[in-house]
Design a protein around this motif. Structure first.
Motif, PDB file in Angstrom:
ATOM      1  N   THR A 175       5.194   3.514  -7.140  1.00 16.47           N
ATOM      2  CA  THR A 175       3.935   2.896  -6.701  1.00 16.47           C
ATOM      3  C   THR A 175       2.926   4.026  -6.444  1.00 16.47           C
ATOM      4  OG1 THR A 175       4.833   2.884  -4.436  1.00 16.47           O
ATOM      5  CG2 THR A 175       4.888   0.801  -5.638  1.00 16.47           C
ATOM      6  N   PRO A 176       2.628   4.786  -7.482  1.00 21.87           N
ATOM      7  CA  PRO A 176       1.774   5.966  -7.265  1.00 21.87           C
ATOM      8  C   PRO A 176       0.391   5.609  -6.719  1.00 21.87           C
ATOM      9  CG  PRO A 176       2.122   5.576  -9.622  1.00 21.87           C
ATOM     10  CD  PRO A 176       3.049   4.665  -8.884  1.00 21.87           C
ATOM     11  N   GLN A 177      -0.063   4.395  -7.019  1.00 14.98           N
ATOM     12  CA  GLN A 177      -1.383   4.008  -6.499  1.00 14.98           C
ATOM     13  C   GLN A 177      -1.251   3.049  -5.335  1.00 14.98           C
ATOM     14  OE1 GLN A 177      -4.463   3.795  -9.380  1.00 14.98           O
ATOM     15  NE2 GLN A 177      -2.966   3.957 -11.061  1.00 14.98           N
ATOM     16  N   GLY A 178      -0.102   3.029  -4.733  1.00 14.76           N
ATOM     17  CA  GLY A 178       0.113   2.137  -3.591  1.00 14.76           C
ATOM     18  C   GLY A 178       0.813   0.865  -4.015  1.00 14.76           C
ATOM     19  N   ASN A 179       1.727   0.397  -3.152  1.00 21.12           N
ATOM     20  CA  ASN A 179       2.522  -0.795  -3.428  1.00 21.12           C
ATOM     21  C   ASN A 179       1.637  -2.038  -3.472  1.00 21.12           C
ATOM     22  OD1 ASN A 179       4.601  -2.607  -3.635  1.00 21.12           O
ATOM     23  ND2 ASN A 179       5.387  -2.301  -1.551  1.00 21.12           N
ATOM     24  N   GLY A 203       0.797  -1.226   0.000  1.00 27.33           N
ATOM     25  CA  GLY A 203       0.000   0.000   0.000  1.00 27.33           C
ATOM     26  C   GLY A 203       0.826   1.270   0.000  1.00 27.33           C
ATOM     27  N   GLU A 210       2.922   4.373  -0.861  1.00 28.60           N
ATOM     28  CA  GLU A 210       2.981   5.190  -2.077  1.00 28.60           C
ATOM     29  C   GLU A 210       4.368   5.766  -2.277  1.00 28.60           C
ATOM     30  OE1 GLU A 210      -0.152   8.129  -2.435  1.00 28.60           O
ATOM     31  OE2 GLU A 210      -1.617   6.634  -1.727  1.00 28.60           O
TER      32      GLU A 210
END
Ligand SMILES: Cc1ncc(C[n+]2csc(CCOP(=O)(O)OP(=O)(O)O)c2C)c(N)n1
Ligand code: SF4
Lengths: 574, 288
Positions: free
Chosen positions: B143-147, B137, B139
């Motif tokens: 990982t702009p939308q979360g890992n 999760g 960022e």
């Protein structure tokens, strides 16, 4: 009577082909013959056709022959695959067990090898029966094999030795009864001189031992593994260590760490491993850490032909690393040279403080061959510029100038643990003290310092020339092709051509001057190499060797180059 | 005898003000002084990253190699000179991303070296991509939308691999960290000290305050037994890898160097390299 013999044993991998060939080869080497053996095998342990081809002669040939006089077959496949190269009137000895058949042009002796072996005690002795049959044909007494058999089996008891000798004797007698004792095939006796018999990899290992190598991190790969397997047995005697690392990246970085620590350290690999090591080879160049890397070339790319002959890593060795570093690449051609080249590589690495790559090829690494005496005196140890007490005293209180700018470009090394020698080492561009510095002026100075070390340098004897002056043809070769070229040269000379053999023993620094001189006056030049893209010939033009009339003889089917192929190529040209 | 000052050099770190790595630097310097080491007896081998620069910021021998390969280089150095105190150091990307393979095998090989990881759950030097220790999760630039990957828990991996000495520190508890590093160096075998060392520039989640709230300090658990491997594993799992202090040690292990057949007590770098004629002649017999 035979002046020389081309003998071959074939069967399924894992059924004793290798030990049959080896017993035969060692026994004949001990009679004073020159022996050269080449093993054809595949990348699996059991099954698949394999064969061992042995050249026996009264004179040194470092090549297998293109024909076979005697083929020993453990299965029909071995006949089918190899019989076309058995010469007219040649002999095939095969196990009756599989009802062998062979074409008209050969004489087939069907002998119940397995059955006789079983009668002697065990089916696995069929190879001994076949050696006995060979001995009869060649006019060799069975005692030729006694010493080797004793060495192999005495630890299992006298009974096993006796059984094996009995198997040889029964094979001999059976062959004689079939009328197989043919004076035409009698091998002219040798003078009994005892010489060494070894493969290139063993000579490299022994060379490393003599050179004072103490740390060898490596990852197993064909055809390199013998070097580590050899040294792991020898190193305890001198206090050295072989580490089987998790991969080649670890191997080269561990080698660099150990060399930085002051040990003589090296690693050994083949093409896939060399590819993985590239980044760290750059680190060794940038940090001026002397390391030695052996690349035993095999068929590439990727997994390619892991058990076959090729010489296709040359460009990778020269240009594989990103960025620019000084580097040395040595190319031994014989077992004798494999022995001395490791010490030479360490000396060069430590003198110029740069990575040195030794390139062999599968044929050189794995072919067992008669080897002239190896002398420890031929390996000297020169550790290059190491800080003296005065150097350390001069740096007292400050940082030791590990990368001091000098005319030669070489600066003194100091090993961690030394009082007064503190300094930093980094793969980042740095100043004299080793501290990072990215300014344009420093970069230029330091790049020039490193590159200066090898500027204008040509390693001595990088090119060895034999043969006629002002030749019609100069044949240029590298690595294990030395034998095939030497022989082709003789044949061409017999036909009245003037021929020179120019062998290259180092490709970096590229020996432009030496090569140019060796080729001067040649009407035609043929560059012989085991690859598809003429790497060596391209290096010649890349480094400015003036040679407008160069032709390439290329072979890239995984097989060793044969004398006859070079001969025919040259004949067609003339 | 050397003091903390002797382990300082005049190089100014190029770390951001407030970076957790400053504390690790200071802790190593204090630990070395406390152990009575002299600067020339120590070598720090580091990888690439902000953290990797540490080998240049401590007045000892220093080797700054390539990304992810500090451990192989450190092991090679140890083999060349077994009397050196060898410390390997680097970031979480260096050690548990690109270099994870080497970590597992260094544990298995068990040479007497200390490995200090500055774990900031981010790639600092390359300006803020997620790292193998970034949480699900998380960022970051990559990982702009979360890992959508799960994190590696270093202490769990280390125990799983069979490590003989395992500690975890936190940059804002320097006293504990100094002690852990001292013990790790003294330990005869491979020792890991994983340090939560916040990146104040790129990691806005795992900050000093976040760690203060989340770490579980074993120094404050009187009945914790660091010689019990099963208990250690349980503790690591229970705390989600956030336990700090001495997590595990096993003093019964024999380091690699002590098991190498024929390996001399003297450092290899001190050895005479000339091969004796007798050994050579014997070696030739095999090929006669
Ligand atoms: C082979 C290679 N790939 C990529 C890089 C670029 N790179 C340098 S440092 C780094 C990651 C740094 O992260 P970490 O190890 O966690 O250290 P930090 O900077 O956070 O201290 C990367 C990807 C490199 N130097 N070498
Ligand atoms: S970017 Fe992060 S890890 Fe790098 S120096 Fe700055 S705070 Fe430290």
């Amino acid at each position: 009577m035979l002046e020389q013999l081309s003998w071959k044993v074939g069967g399924q991998q894992g059924e004793g082909v290798e030990s049959t060939g080896e017993t035969f080869a060692i026994a004949l080497n001990r009679q004073g013959y020159y022996v050269y053996s080449f093993r054809h095998f595949s990348s699996r342990i059991k099954g698949g056709h394999s064969n061992d081809k042995v050249r026996v002669s009264l004179k040194q040939y470092r090549s297998i022959a293109d024909y076979t006089d005697v083929l020993l077959a453990f299965d029909q496949e071995s006949i089918d695959v190899n019989v076309q190269e058995v010469r007219q009137g040649g002999v095939v000895i095969a196990d009756s067990k599989f009802n062998p058949t062979a074409p008209e042009h050969v004489r087939l002796f069907s002998i119940p090898l397995t059955k006789i072996a079983e009668e002697c005690g065990s089916a696995i002795m069929k190879n001994m029966v076949s050696l006995g049959a060979s001995a009869c044909l060649l006019g060799l007494p069975i005692n030729t094999f006694r010493e080797v058999v004793e060495e192999r089996f005495l630890r299992k008891g006298q009974r096993i030795v006796d059984q094996n000798m009995e198997a040889i004797s029964r094979g001999f007698n059976y062959m004689r009864e079939l009328g197989g004792a043919d004076p035409q095939f009698a091998l002219r006796p040798a003078d009994g001189t005892r010489r060494l018999f070894m493969m290139g990899n063993e000579a490299l290992g022994l060379g490393a031992l003599a050179a004072g190598a103490r740390v060898m991190p490596a990852y197993p790969i064909t055809p390199a593994s013998d070097v580590m397997e050899y040294l792991i047995k020898q190193f305890p005697k001198v206090g050295g260590v072989v580490v089987q690392t998790e991969d080649e990246i670890a191997a080269i970085n561990m080698t660099i760490g150990a060399a930085y620590g002051g040990a003589r350290a090296f690693t050994c690999t083949a093409g896939p491993g060399l590819s993985l090591m590239m980044e760290a080879i750059g680190l060794a160049g940038m940090t001026e850490t002397p390391v030695v890397i052996i690349d035993t070339q095999r068929g590439g790319p990727s997994t390619g032909l892991p058990t076959k002959q090729e010489q296709s890593d040359m460009l990778a060795a020269l240009f594989g690393t990103h960025g620019e570093i000084p580097k040395i690449v040595l190319n031994p051609a014989t077992t004798e040279e494999c022995f001395t080249v490791v010490g030479k590589a360490f000396n060069l690495a430590e003198r110029y403080q740069c990575p040195v790559i030794i390139m062999t090829d599968l044929q050189l690494s794995l072919s067992k061959q008669t080897t002239e005496p190896l002398r420890l005196e031929d390996v000297v140890i020169d550790r290059g510029a190491v800080a003296s007490e005065e150097d350390l005293a001069a740096a007292a209180g400050g940082e030791f100038p590990r990368y001091r700018l000098t005319d030669s470009g070489v600066s003194r090394r100091v090993f961690p643990g030394t009082k007064g020698g503190l300094h930093h080492v980094t793969g980042v561009e740095h100043m004299e003290t080793g501290r990072p510095n990215e300014t344009a002026g420093n970069r230029k100075q330091m790049m020039e310092k490193r590159m200066r070390k090898l500027q204008g340098v040509e390693i001595e004897d990088s090119v060895v020339r034999t043969g006629d002056e002002s030749p019609d043809i100069a044949i240029v070769g590298i690595g294990s092709n030395i034998g095939a070229i030497a022989e082709a040269k003789e044949w061409l000379q017999r036909d009245g051509l003037k021929v020179a053999h120019v062998h290259i023993h180092a490709i970096l620094p590229f020996p432009k001057r030496q090569l140019q001189a060796a080729l001067s006056g040649a009407k035609q030049v043929v560059v012989v190499e085991n690859n598809a893209t003429a790497q060596l010939r391209h290096l010649m033009s890349f480094f400015g060797v003036d040679c407008p009339n160069a032709h390439s003889f290329l072979k890239y089917n995984g097989q060793a180059i044969l004398p006859v192929e070079i001969y025919e190529f040259c004949k067609e040209m003339n | 005898m050397a003091t903390v000052k002797d382990f300082r050099n005049n190089v100014r770190p190029n770390w951001c003000p407030g970076c957790g790595d400053f504390s690790v630097q200071a802790s190593i310097q204090r630990a070395l002084a406390a152990l009575g080491k002299e600067p020339h007896e120590v070598a720090i081998v580091s990888g690439i990253g902000c953290s990797g620069r540490i080998s240049g910021y401590i007045n000892t021998y220093g080797f700054h190699g390539v990304h992810g390969r500090a451990l192989p280089a450190a092991q090679g150095l140890k083999l060349a000179n077994r009397h050196l105190t060898v410390i390997a150091a680097g970031g979480d990307g260096d050690g548990f991303g690109i270099g994870l393979n080497h970590f597992m095998h260094a544990v298995r090989r068990n040479m007497d070296i200390t490995y200090i990881v500055m774990d900031n759950q981010i790639y600092g030097l390359t300006k803020g991509q997620h790292s193998p220790t970034s949480a699900h999760g998380f960022e970051a630039k990559t990982t702009p939308q979360g890992n959508i990957e799960n994190a590696i828990i270093p202490t769990q991996v280390a125990l799983g691999a069979g490590i003989g000495f395992l500690a975890q520190g936190f940059s804002s508890d320097v006293n504990q960290l100094v002690q852990l590093i001292e013990q790790a160096i003294q330990y005869r075998g491979f020792a890991l000290v994983n340090v939560f060392s916040p990146c104040v520039t790129y990691n806005k989640i795992n900050t000093y305050d976040w760690f203060r709230e989340h770490v579980y300090n074993l120094d404050q658990v009187p009945d914790y037994d660091p010689t019990d491997r099963a208990a250690a594993m349980q503790m690591v799992v229970k705390t989600g890898g956030l336990a700090t202090g001495l997590i595990y040690r096993d003093d019964s292990r024999v380091p690699y160097e002590d098991q190498i057949p024929g390996y001399p007590e003297r450092a290899l770098v001190e050895e005479d390299l000339t091969l004796s004629g007798e050994i050579f002649q014997n070696a030739l017999k095999q090929f006669a």
